[in-house]
Design a protein around this motif. Sequence first.
Motif: not given
Length: 189
Positions: A8-12, A14-17, A84-89, A126-131, A139-141, A167-169
Amino acid sequence: MKILIINGSPKKKGMISQMLGIMQDEAEQRGDMVQMVYTNNLTIKPCVGCMACRTKQKCAIAEDDSQRVLKIMQEADAIIMGAPCYWGNIPGQMKLLFDRIVYGMMRDTPRFPEPLMKGKRCILLSTCTTPWPWNIWFKQSRGAIRAMREICRYSGFKIVATIERGGTVMHPQLSEKDKQKCRKAIKQL
Ligand SMILES: Cc1cc2nc3c(=O)[nH]c(=O)nc-3n(C[C@H](O)[C@H](O)[C@H](O)COP(=O)(O)O)c2cc1C
Protein backbone atom coordinates in the motif's frame (compact mmCIF):
# COMPACT_ATOMS: atom_id res chain seq x y z
CA MET A 1 2.34 -21.96 -0.96
CA LYS A 2 0.96 -19.02 -2.97
CA ILE A 3 1.39 -15.66 -1.29
CA LEU A 4 -0.11 -12.35 -2.36
CA ILE A 5 1.64 -9.22 -1.08
CA ILE A 6 -0.44 -6.04 -1.16
CA ASN A 7 1.94 -3.10 -0.99
CA GLY A 8 0.00 0.00 0.00
CA SER A 9 3.00 2.34 -0.16
CA PRO A 10 3.52 4.59 -3.18
CA LYS A 11 7.28 4.53 -2.45
CA LYS A 12 9.02 1.59 -4.12
CA LYS A 13 12.14 2.17 -2.01
CA GLY A 14 10.34 3.24 1.18
CA MET A 15 10.36 1.32 4.41
CA ILE A 16 7.21 -0.69 3.72
CA SER A 17 8.65 -1.77 0.36
CA GLN A 18 11.98 -2.72 1.96
CA MET A 19 10.28 -4.78 4.66
CA LEU A 20 7.92 -6.48 2.21
CA GLY A 21 10.96 -7.16 0.00
CA ILE A 22 12.67 -9.00 2.86
CA MET A 23 9.54 -11.10 3.41
CA GLN A 24 9.26 -11.83 -0.31
CA ASP A 25 12.91 -12.98 -0.50
CA GLU A 26 12.50 -15.15 2.58
CA ALA A 27 9.32 -16.77 1.24
CA GLU A 28 10.80 -17.35 -2.23
CA GLN A 29 13.91 -18.91 -0.74
CA ARG A 30 11.80 -21.55 0.91
CA GLY A 31 9.95 -22.22 -2.37
CA ASP A 32 6.77 -20.15 -2.06
CA MET A 33 5.24 -18.46 -5.11
CA VAL A 34 4.97 -14.77 -4.31
CA GLN A 35 3.19 -12.02 -6.20
CA MET A 36 3.52 -8.37 -5.11
CA VAL A 37 0.77 -5.92 -6.06
CA TYR A 38 1.41 -2.18 -5.65
CA THR A 39 -1.91 -0.48 -4.94
CA ASN A 40 -0.66 2.76 -6.50
CA ASN A 41 -0.17 0.95 -9.82
CA LEU A 42 -3.81 -0.15 -9.86
CA THR A 43 -6.57 1.61 -11.73
CA ILE A 44 -9.63 1.38 -9.50
CA LYS A 45 -12.82 3.44 -9.55
CA PRO A 46 -14.22 4.29 -6.10
CA CYS A 47 -17.16 2.33 -4.68
CA VAL A 48 -20.49 4.11 -5.34
CA GLY A 49 -22.16 2.58 -2.27
CA CYS A 50 -25.10 1.04 -4.19
CA MET A 51 -24.82 -2.21 -2.15
CA ALA A 52 -25.89 -4.21 -5.24
CA CYS A 53 -22.83 -6.46 -4.81
CA ARG A 54 -24.22 -7.69 -1.47
CA THR A 55 -27.09 -9.45 -3.23
CA LYS A 56 -25.60 -10.07 -6.68
CA GLN A 57 -22.09 -11.06 -5.57
CA LYS A 58 -20.82 -8.88 -8.40
CA CYS A 59 -19.80 -5.25 -8.56
CA ALA A 60 -22.11 -2.92 -10.50
CA ILE A 61 -19.15 -0.87 -11.74
CA ALA A 62 -17.33 -2.06 -14.90
CA GLU A 63 -14.55 -4.53 -14.15
CA ASP A 64 -11.15 -2.99 -13.30
CA ASP A 65 -7.98 -3.91 -11.39
CA SER A 66 -9.89 -4.49 -8.13
CA GLN A 67 -11.43 -7.69 -9.54
CA ARG A 68 -8.04 -8.77 -10.84
CA VAL A 69 -6.56 -8.50 -7.33
CA LEU A 70 -9.59 -10.27 -5.81
CA LYS A 71 -8.98 -13.23 -8.12
CA ILE A 72 -5.31 -13.44 -7.07
CA MET A 73 -6.42 -13.22 -3.43
CA GLN A 74 -8.93 -16.03 -3.88
CA GLU A 75 -6.22 -18.25 -5.37
CA ALA A 76 -3.63 -17.37 -2.70
CA ASP A 77 -3.03 -19.40 0.47
CA ALA A 78 -1.83 -16.36 2.40
CA ILE A 79 -1.61 -12.60 2.07
CA ILE A 80 0.69 -9.95 3.44
CA MET A 81 -0.65 -6.39 3.69
CA GLY A 82 1.77 -3.52 4.14
CA ALA A 83 0.52 0.03 4.62
CA PRO A 84 2.23 3.23 5.73
CA CYS A 85 0.10 5.11 8.23
CA TYR A 86 -1.71 8.02 6.57
CA TRP A 87 -3.78 10.07 9.02
CA GLY A 88 -3.83 7.20 11.49
CA ASN A 89 -5.24 4.89 8.80
CA ILE A 90 -4.34 3.04 5.60
CA PRO A 91 -3.64 5.07 2.42
CA GLY A 92 -6.69 5.93 0.31
CA GLN A 93 -5.68 3.86 -2.71
CA MET A 94 -5.51 0.72 -0.58
CA LYS A 95 -8.91 1.50 0.94
CA LEU A 96 -10.36 1.94 -2.57
CA LEU A 97 -9.28 -1.61 -3.40
CA PHE A 98 -10.92 -3.19 -0.36
CA ASP A 99 -14.10 -1.10 -0.72
CA ARG A 100 -14.61 -2.49 -4.22
CA ILE A 101 -14.18 -6.16 -3.35
CA VAL A 102 -16.22 -6.50 -0.16
CA TYR A 103 -18.60 -8.96 -1.88
CA GLY A 104 -15.70 -11.33 -2.64
CA MET A 105 -14.34 -11.19 0.90
CA MET A 106 -17.51 -11.52 3.00
CA ARG A 107 -21.17 -12.33 2.33
CA ASP A 108 -23.94 -10.41 4.05
CA THR A 109 -26.46 -12.61 5.81
CA PRO A 110 -29.46 -11.58 7.97
CA ARG A 111 -27.35 -12.29 11.08
CA PHE A 112 -23.55 -12.21 10.92
CA PRO A 113 -21.45 -11.67 7.80
CA GLU A 114 -20.08 -14.90 6.34
CA PRO A 115 -16.29 -14.74 5.86
CA LEU A 116 -15.15 -15.91 2.41
CA MET A 117 -11.39 -16.01 3.00
CA LYS A 118 -11.42 -18.59 5.78
CA GLY A 119 -8.36 -20.82 5.97
CA LYS A 120 -6.00 -18.16 4.62
CA ARG A 121 -3.26 -16.71 6.79
CA CYS A 122 -2.22 -13.10 6.92
CA ILE A 123 0.58 -10.80 8.06
CA LEU A 124 -0.03 -7.09 8.69
CA LEU A 125 2.68 -4.43 8.50
CA SER A 126 2.63 -0.69 9.07
CA THR A 127 5.14 2.15 9.39
CA CYS A 128 4.83 5.78 10.48
CA THR A 129 6.95 8.77 11.40
CA THR A 130 5.56 8.93 14.96
CA PRO A 131 8.17 7.21 17.14
CA TRP A 132 7.55 4.30 19.48
CA PRO A 133 5.65 4.15 21.85
CA TRP A 134 3.53 7.10 20.64
CA ASN A 135 2.84 5.30 17.35
CA ILE A 136 0.94 2.77 19.48
CA TRP A 137 -0.51 5.05 22.18
CA PHE A 138 -1.79 7.64 19.68
CA LYS A 139 -3.02 5.00 17.22
CA GLN A 140 -0.74 5.99 14.35
CA SER A 141 0.75 2.76 12.90
CA ARG A 142 -1.71 1.10 15.31
CA GLY A 143 -4.56 2.92 13.50
CA ALA A 144 -3.47 1.49 10.14
CA ILE A 145 -3.14 -1.97 11.68
CA ARG A 146 -6.60 -1.62 13.21
CA ALA A 147 -8.09 -0.77 9.80
CA MET A 148 -6.44 -3.81 8.16
CA ARG A 149 -7.44 -6.01 11.09
CA GLU A 150 -11.06 -5.01 10.55
CA ILE A 151 -10.89 -6.12 6.90
CA CYS A 152 -9.20 -9.39 7.87
CA ARG A 153 -11.58 -10.17 10.73
CA TYR A 154 -14.76 -9.91 8.66
CA SER A 155 -13.28 -11.77 5.69
CA GLY A 156 -11.95 -14.62 7.84
CA PHE A 157 -8.17 -14.29 7.46
CA LYS A 158 -6.17 -15.62 10.37
CA ILE A 159 -3.68 -12.93 11.38
CA VAL A 160 -0.48 -14.71 12.35
CA ALA A 161 1.82 -11.70 12.81
CA THR A 162 1.70 -7.91 12.91
CA ILE A 163 4.71 -5.62 12.60
CA GLU A 164 4.70 -1.91 13.42
CA ARG A 165 7.70 0.31 12.80
CA GLY A 166 7.47 3.86 14.14
CA GLY A 167 9.99 6.73 13.89
CA THR A 168 10.77 6.41 10.19
CA VAL A 169 12.18 9.96 10.00
CA MET A 170 14.27 9.76 13.17
CA HIS A 171 15.51 6.26 12.26
CA PRO A 172 15.25 5.86 8.49
CA GLN A 173 17.43 2.74 8.26
CA LEU A 174 16.10 -0.74 8.99
CA SER A 175 17.93 -2.27 11.92
CA GLU A 176 18.95 -5.93 12.06
CA LYS A 177 16.10 -6.39 14.58
CA ASP A 178 13.56 -4.97 12.07
CA LYS A 179 14.81 -7.35 9.38
CA GLN A 180 14.70 -10.24 11.80
CA LYS A 181 11.04 -9.47 12.61
CA CYS A 182 10.19 -9.70 8.90
CA ARG A 183 11.95 -13.05 8.47
CA LYS A 184 10.35 -14.41 11.65
CA ALA A 185 6.86 -13.37 10.52
CA ILE A 186 7.17 -15.38 7.29
CA LYS A 187 7.79 -18.52 9.33
CA GLN A 188 4.27 -18.12 10.80
CA LEU A 189 2.58 -18.43 7.39
C1 LIG B 1 -0.49 11.72 3.34
C2 LIG B 1 0.36 11.24 4.47
C3 LIG B 1 -0.21 11.11 5.73
C4 LIG B 1 0.56 10.68 6.81
N1 LIG B 1 -0.02 10.54 8.03
C5 LIG B 1 0.73 10.12 9.07
C6 LIG B 1 0.16 9.99 10.37
O1 LIG B 1 -1.04 10.18 10.57
N2 LIG B 1 0.97 9.60 11.39
C7 LIG B 1 2.30 9.33 11.21
O2 LIG B 1 2.99 9.00 12.18
N3 LIG B 1 2.87 9.42 9.98
C8 LIG B 1 2.13 9.82 8.93
N4 LIG B 1 2.68 9.93 7.67
C9 LIG B 1 4.09 9.52 7.49
C10 LIG B 1 4.21 8.10 6.91
O3 LIG B 1 3.46 7.16 7.67
C11 LIG B 1 5.68 7.68 6.93
O4 LIG B 1 6.41 8.54 6.09
C12 LIG B 1 5.88 6.25 6.53
O5 LIG B 1 7.04 5.80 7.13
C13 LIG B 1 6.02 6.08 5.03
O6 LIG B 1 6.34 4.73 4.77
P1 LIG B 1 6.92 4.32 3.34
O7 LIG B 1 8.20 5.07 3.17
O8 LIG B 1 7.15 2.88 3.43
O9 LIG B 1 5.89 4.66 2.31
C14 LIG B 1 1.93 10.36 6.59
C15 LIG B 1 2.49 10.51 5.32
C16 LIG B 1 1.72 10.94 4.27
C17 LIG B 1 2.35 11.06 2.90
